[in-house]
Design an enzyme around this catalytic site. Structure first.
Site, PDB file in Angstrom:
ATOM      1  N   ASP A   1     -10.110  -4.221  -4.598  1.00  0.00           N
ATOM      2  CA  ASP A   1      -9.468  -3.347  -3.616  1.00  0.00           C
ATOM      3  C   ASP A   1     -10.269  -2.042  -3.488  1.00  0.00           C
ATOM      4  O   ASP A   1     -10.361  -1.275  -4.444  1.00  0.00           O
ATOM      5  CB  ASP A   1      -8.031  -3.043  -4.058  1.00  0.00           C
ATOM      6  CG  ASP A   1      -7.208  -2.369  -2.981  1.00  0.00           C
ATOM      7  OD1 ASP A   1      -7.774  -1.585  -2.196  1.00  0.00           O
ATOM      8  OD2 ASP A   1      -5.991  -2.619  -2.929  1.00  0.00           O
TER       9      ASP A   1
ATOM     10  N   HIS B   1      -8.004  -5.356  -0.135  1.00  0.00           N
ATOM     11  CA  HIS B   1      -6.732  -4.666   0.145  1.00  0.00           C
ATOM     12  C   HIS B   1      -5.922  -5.466   1.163  1.00  0.00           C
ATOM     13  O   HIS B   1      -5.791  -5.082   2.323  1.00  0.00           O
ATOM     14  CB  HIS B   1      -7.030  -3.254   0.676  1.00  0.00           C
ATOM     15  CG  HIS B   1      -5.848  -2.330   0.666  1.00  0.00           C
ATOM     16  ND1 HIS B   1      -5.209  -1.928  -0.492  1.00  0.00           N
ATOM     17  CD2 HIS B   1      -5.182  -1.716   1.692  1.00  0.00           C
ATOM     18  CE1 HIS B   1      -4.218  -1.107  -0.187  1.00  0.00           C
ATOM     19  NE2 HIS B   1      -4.183  -0.976   1.124  1.00  0.00           N
TER      20      HIS B   1
ATOM     21  N   SER C   1       0.838  -1.193   0.000  1.00  0.00           N
ATOM     22  CA  SER C   1       0.000   0.000   0.000  1.00  0.00           C
ATOM     23  C   SER C   1       0.880   1.253   0.000  1.00  0.00           C
ATOM     24  O   SER C   1       1.667   1.455  -0.915  1.00  0.00           O
ATOM     25  CB  SER C   1      -0.963  -0.047   1.192  1.00  0.00           C
ATOM     26  OG  SER C   1      -1.993   0.902   1.060  1.00  0.00           O
TER      27      SER C   1
END
Length: 227
Positions: free
Chosen positions: A175, A206, A121
């Site tokens: 996501d 995610h 991320s």
């Protein structure tokens, strides 16, 4: 917030004596260096060289998109528009801090060509941005559930060394944090700049999944074999 030149506090795990390779792994927004420590036994395979995993803690800073709440973050997120959401000063500072950790591995006997820079991320965004600016190529860059910040200037900030660093990118098709389209565009942009990108997508949100960890292990095995 730590000064960009300060060496970040880290958690380290070694898979054997006298590690020959290092993996510097950057966590996501609001997490810390502990986040991916449990991944080590799932990822590491018999026959791999001894590895040193380095999991730094990001500095604590206010995050605009989260109502200014202070948390561990590699940069401030100032809005929802992906091309401009990343605070460029924070990105630059984190690139310097990641580079300092890579330099420390060199000082401990592991040169850049045996270092993998990984991130999830927000940490993956720093890994990609740092990889593009490397003057000494790394063994590779791992970018999971992420995108490239500062894409509009990537062509001018890219170094020659960046094209000698293979990249593993993976993303979830569902996501909700970083929509798939932004990751795909980043992978396509990197490819157009001459970067060797191995791109994967998985039916997940995610986070990571078992198939992804297996594919990443295959990719890492090739890095070790080619060294």
């Amino acid at each position: 917030m730590d000064n960009a030149t300060d060496l970040l506090e880290t958690i380290e795990q070694e898979t054997g004596p006298s590690p020959q390779w290092a993996i510097v792994w950057l966590h996501g927004l609001g997490a810390d260096g502990h986040d991916f420590v449990p991944l080590v036994p799932e990822l590491v395979r018999p026959g791999w060289p001894a590895l040193r995993f380095v999991f730094p803690h990001a500095p604590v800073r206010a995050v605009t998109i989260n109502n200014g709440a202070r948390m561990r973050a590699w940069y401030d997120i100032v809005g929802t528009d992906f091309p401009t959401r990343a605070d460029s000063e924070g990105v630059d500072q984190s690139i310097v801090q990641a580079g300092a950790l890579i330099d420390r591995e060199h000082a401990r006997g592991i040169p850049a060509e045996r270092v993998l820079l990984a991130g999830f991320s927000q940490g993956g965004a720093i890994a990609l941005a740092a990889g593009l600016r490397r003057k000494t190529p790394l063994a590779g860059v791992i970018a999971l559930s992420t995108y490239l910040p500062g894409a509009e200037t990537a062509a001018t900030t890219k170094t020659e060394a960046a094209t000698r660093q293979p990249v593993f990118m993976a993303h979830g098709t569902a996501d909700p944090v970083i929509p798939l389209i932004h990751a795909e565009r980043s992978a396509q942009l990197l490819g157009s700049l001459g970067v060797d990108v191995e791109w994967h997508r998985y039916p997940m949100a995610h986070h990571l999944c078992a198939e992804e960890i297996s594919d990443l292990g295959d990719w890492m095995s090739r890095r070790f074999e080619q060294a």
